[in-house]
Design an enzyme around this catalytic site. Structure first.
Site, PDB file in Angstrom:
ATOM      1  CG  PHE A 149      -0.248   0.346   2.515  1.00 40.09           C
ATOM      2  CD1 PHE A 149      -0.064   1.657   2.919  1.00 40.09           C
ATOM      3  CD2 PHE A 149       0.228  -0.660   3.346  1.00 40.09           C
ATOM      4  CE1 PHE A 149       0.585   1.965   4.109  1.00 40.09           C
ATOM      5  CE2 PHE A 149       0.880  -0.370   4.528  1.00 40.09           C
ATOM      6  CZ  PHE A 149       1.058   0.950   4.918  1.00 40.09           C
ATOM      7  CE  LYS A 173      -2.806  -8.780  -3.512  1.00 36.05           C
ATOM      8  NZ  LYS A 173      -3.298  -7.819  -2.422  1.00 36.05           N
ATOM      9  CB  CYS A 281      10.590  -0.538   3.286  1.00 35.22           C
ATOM     10  SG  CYS A 281      11.268  -0.184   1.654  1.00 35.22           S
TER      11      CYS A 281
END
Length: 505
Positions: A149, A173, A281
């Protein structure tokens, strides 16, 4: 309410599951759309169409494929305002940050324009008398991306660019939390001349993921997300013979030496720690000053700069950062702040005190948005959960050290090994640190050391599973297989069968 469909067969596809999930506006804490969720049959349908389309796409010469990508880049840039606004409203990152998300994805598409060079094989003549050997890189077939996301444009483009230009078809996906931009990117690919079914998008949760992992058609999976899921996907791919590049969590350290420019360093750390509400991240979530004087000076500068931050609606140009993506994310971050206090860390700035009850943007109340103010801990220790765990929120933790060796061990010994930065004016110290620290990406006076597109991105230890990294030359190694041909044409010297191992004399 707006409905977000799958994108299969170059068109909106409703699917057969009948299940949907709300897509929220994190700044308001309110629904703005519904996304359809795929079942196994929907995923299998997308994969089957991708498999049918792939041979013809692979038969295009590489120049023809990159001409499609050139047009795709143009269309993305032409629509960047719309894409960034949609991204900002669904994710919660600021509009400027959303543009950066898209731009870093386009960087990899631009690198992918060099696919003809990346796909070149090798050739050796006369390896034996009248014998030549050469290699060729060929696409794997159908490959998949499972993306997070927090970068709904960048990471899908990092996966799709090299995969598609190498001649594969691609099934994406994306996260169901902010699915609109990935669908729009696929639409623009088709508008650019990409053949139908070469790039399909399916939404969903674990059922959709498992359908990809268990498919006998999918040959490779690229994933970015949490470490437990990265390890699960890596193990499932290994069990079914798929290639996998799976990138997980992080706990990135900022080592600050006594000779560093403290004011500039504090600017860099505050921006890297709290930008995008810490949902990166590569966020610098641990400051590691060397020496008590360095620590005290850095603490003072961080406090001053953190108190100047503005938290607000993602589209407000005055916002330094916006909300977290969900209420659950906010609750988790603030629960971990409480655990840090209970463990004995010094909570210098408590972001839980942020009050948005009287705040508005363009006439809409922000009282129910998923906002958490910036939090700053000092005097944390390596045994505390706030140090060991990826919080993925606007929380900065300081761990004090006495030597560069101690600071280097902290970063090297942590279970995560994604990114690290050192701030110093000492070239020798920086060079030794970069060589010795056991982390995959290193910044020298660079707070977020994400490599440029033609180098490779990837963390070590629990931050990455798989042998090959994202973008750069590794991406083409990942999305292709090498075929080696040894060739000899008949001539008059051929004389009867040989029963020993061929030796190239």
């Amino acid at each position: 309410m707006r409905i977000i469909n799958h994108f299969i067969g170059a068109t909106a596809y409703e699917g057969t599951s009948g299940h949907t999930q709300l897509v929220l506006n994190p700044s308001l804490g309110a629904p703005q759309a519904e996304v359809r969720l795929a079942n196994r049959a929907d995923v299998d349908h997308a994969i089957a169409l991708a498999a049918e389309a792939q041979p013809a796409w692979a038969a295009f010469n590489p120049q023809k494929r990159i001409r499609v990508v050139m047009k795709w880049i143009q269309l993305i840039n032409d629509n960047v305002e719309e894409l960034a606004r949609t991204l900002s409203l669904e994710h919660g990152k600021t509009f400027a940050d959303a543009k950066g998300d898209i731009s870093r994805g386009v960087d990899v598409l631009e690198f992918s324009l060099g696919a003809p060079h990346q796909l070149k094989g090798e050739y050796s003549s006369e390896v034996g008398t009248g014998i030549d050997t050469y290699s060729m890189r060929q696409p794997l077939g159908v490959v998949a991306g499972i993306t997070p996301f927090n970068f709904p444009a960048m990471i899908p483009l990092w996966k799709a660019g090299p995969a598609l230009t190498a001649g594969n078809s691609f099934v994406l996906k994306p996260s169901e939390r902010d699915p609109s931009v990935p669908v729009r990117l696929a639409e623009l690919f088709v508008e650019a001349g990409g053949p139908p079914n070469v790039f399909n998008v399916v939404h969903g949760g674990k059922e959709a993921v498992d359908a990809i992992l268990q498919s006998e058609v999918i040959q490779a999976v690229g994933f970015v997300g949490s470490t437990p899921i990265a390890q699960y996907i890596y193990e499932q791919c290994a069990a079914t013979g798929k290639r996998a590049q799976c990138f997980g969590g992080a706990k990135n350290h900022a080592i600050v030496l006594p000779d560093a420019d403290i004011d500039a360093t504090a600017d860099a750390i505050v921006g890297a720690a709290f930008g995008s509400a810490g949902e990166r991240c590569m966020a610098l979530s641990v400051a590691v000053p060397v020496g008590q004087e360095t620590a005290d000076n850095l603490r003072e500068a961080i406090i001053r700069k953190t108190r100047e931050l503005t938290v607000g609606h993602s589209l407000d140009p005055n916002s330094d950062y916006g909300p977290l993506v969900t209420q659950e994310s906010k609750d988790r971050v603030e629960r971990m702040i409480g655990e840090g206090v209970a463990a004995g860390a010094d909570l210098v700035i408590d972001g839980r005190e942020l009050d948005m009850s009287n705040r508005e943007f363009e006439g809409e109340s922000l009282a129910n948005g998923f906002f958490s103010g910036p939090s700053f801990f000092d005097h944390a220790t390596p045994d505390m959960d706030i140090y060991r765990t990826e919080i993925f929120g606007p929380v900065l933790t300081m761990v004090r050290t006495e030597t560069l060796e101690e600071a280097t061990r902290l970063a090297s010994d942590h279970e995560y090994g994604n990114g690290v930065a050192i701030f110093t004016q000492n070239g020798g110290a920086a060079r030794d640190f970069a060589k010795n620290v056991q982390v995959g990406m290193v910044g020298v006076n660079v707070a977020i050391p994400v490599p440029i597109a033609y180098h490779t991105f990837g963390g070590w230890k629990a931050s990455g599973f798989g042998d090959l990294n994202q973008h750069g030359p590794d991406s083409y190694r990942f999305y292709t297989k090498t075929k080696t041909v040894t060739s000899k044409w008949p001539d008059d010297s051929d004389a009867g069968p040989q029963f020993t191992m061929p030796v190239m004399n």
